[in-house]
Scaffold this motif. Sequence first.
Motif, PDB file in Angstrom:
ATOM      1  N   LEU A  24      43.965 -21.017  23.686  1.00 11.88           N
ATOM      2  CA  LEU A  24      44.862 -20.980  24.851  1.00 11.88           C
ATOM      3  C   LEU A  24      44.485 -19.859  25.808  1.00 11.88           C
ATOM      4  N   SER A  25      44.166 -18.683  25.271  1.00 10.55           N
ATOM      5  CA  SER A  25      43.809 -17.563  26.151  1.00 10.55           C
ATOM      6  C   SER A  25      42.475 -17.819  26.856  1.00 10.55           C
ATOM      7  N   ASN A  26      41.579 -18.571  26.211  1.00  9.34           N
ATOM      8  CA  ASN A  26      40.319 -18.935  26.858  1.00  9.34           C
ATOM      9  C   ASN A  26      40.546 -19.917  28.009  1.00  9.34           C
ATOM     10  N   ILE A  27      41.572 -20.752  27.873  1.00 14.47           N
ATOM     11  CA  ILE A  27      41.893 -21.729  28.921  1.00 14.47           C
ATOM     12  C   ILE A  27      42.472 -21.035  30.145  1.00 14.47           C
ATOM     13  N   SER A 114      37.180 -29.807  15.153  1.00 15.90           N
ATOM     14  CA  SER A 114      36.252 -29.033  14.340  1.00 15.90           C
ATOM     15  C   SER A 114      35.611 -27.864  15.086  1.00 15.90           C
ATOM     16  N   SER A 115      35.840 -27.772  16.387  1.00 12.93           N
ATOM     17  CA  SER A 115      35.232 -26.669  17.137  1.00 12.93           C
ATOM     18  C   SER A 115      36.208 -26.124  18.179  1.00 12.93           C
ATOM     19  N   MET A 116      35.960 -24.873  18.568  1.00 14.36           N
ATOM     20  CA  MET A 116      36.779 -24.220  19.584  1.00 14.36           C
ATOM     21  C   MET A 116      36.670 -24.967  20.916  1.00 14.36           C
ATOM     22  N   ALA A 117      35.477 -25.403  21.278  1.00 12.93           N
ATOM     23  CA  ALA A 117      35.282 -26.106  22.548  1.00 12.93           C
ATOM     24  C   ALA A 117      36.098 -27.395  22.596  1.00 12.93           C
ATOM     25  N   LEU A 118      36.112 -28.137  21.495  1.00 11.00           N
ATOM     26  CA  LEU A 118      36.892 -29.382  21.445  1.00 11.00           C
ATOM     27  C   LEU A 118      38.395 -29.088  21.497  1.00 11.00           C
ATOM     28  N   LEU A 119      38.822 -28.028  20.822  1.00  8.88           N
ATOM     29  CA  LEU A 119      40.233 -27.657  20.864  1.00  8.88           C
ATOM     30  C   LEU A 119      40.640 -27.283  22.278  1.00  8.88           C
ATOM     31  N   GLU A 120      39.841 -26.471  22.929  1.00  8.63           N
ATOM     32  CA  GLU A 120      40.159 -26.068  24.304  1.00  8.63           C
ATOM     33  C   GLU A 120      40.243 -27.281  25.227  1.00  8.63           C
ATOM     34  N   LYS A 121      39.289 -28.194  25.093  1.00 10.53           N
ATOM     35  CA  LYS A 121      39.281 -29.397  25.935  1.00 10.53           C
ATOM     36  C   LYS A 121      40.549 -30.220  25.718  1.00 10.53           C
ATOM     37  N   ARG A 122      40.926 -30.411  24.461  1.00 11.90           N
ATOM     38  CA  ARG A 122      42.115 -31.223  24.145  1.00 11.90           C
ATOM     39  C   ARG A 122      43.397 -30.536  24.613  1.00 11.90           C
ATOM     40  N   LEU A 123      43.482 -29.214  24.426  1.00  7.90           N
ATOM     41  CA  LEU A 123      44.669 -28.479  24.881  1.00  7.90           C
ATOM     42  C   LEU A 123      44.781 -28.527  26.405  1.00  7.90           C
ATOM     43  N   GLU A 124      43.660 -28.407  27.096  1.00  3.97           N
ATOM     44  CA  GLU A 124      43.678 -28.513  28.559  1.00  3.97           C
ATOM     45  C   GLU A 124      44.220 -29.866  28.998  1.00  3.97           C
TER      46      GLU A 124
END
Length: 132
Positions: A24-27, A114-124
Amino acid sequence: MEDRIICFLIDDDDDDQEIFSLALSNIDENIHCITANDGIDALTRLNTEDKFTPNFIFLDLNMVRMNGRECLSEIRKIPRLDSIPVIIYSTSSEQRDIMETKTLGAADYIVKPSSMALLEKRLEQVLRGYHT
């Protein structure tokens, strides 16, 4: 302060809490993540702190003291949270879990990626869907 988004993560796994908060903080640095270790702690906070109304609630399904389905049902009984999206955040990708939680009032369902990048994309995607 108006554009500050508060996300409330209910998850009994410390590592998942840390990864989720970091994503979330990366987003966006204006997204603040508050965590609860289980459904009972979360409901206590939501029921006793009148001013605590997060913009989003993210809820793990598989927790020990109170599972996500029970917690979701209880959250949906709190009138001031009617318009707050509750998003299930789980390792389960079972169609039955997805359908059951949406019937109980979940707005969306995220399978823990499975990855931070995928989590960030989905949360966005989820955050944009409700904050346009």
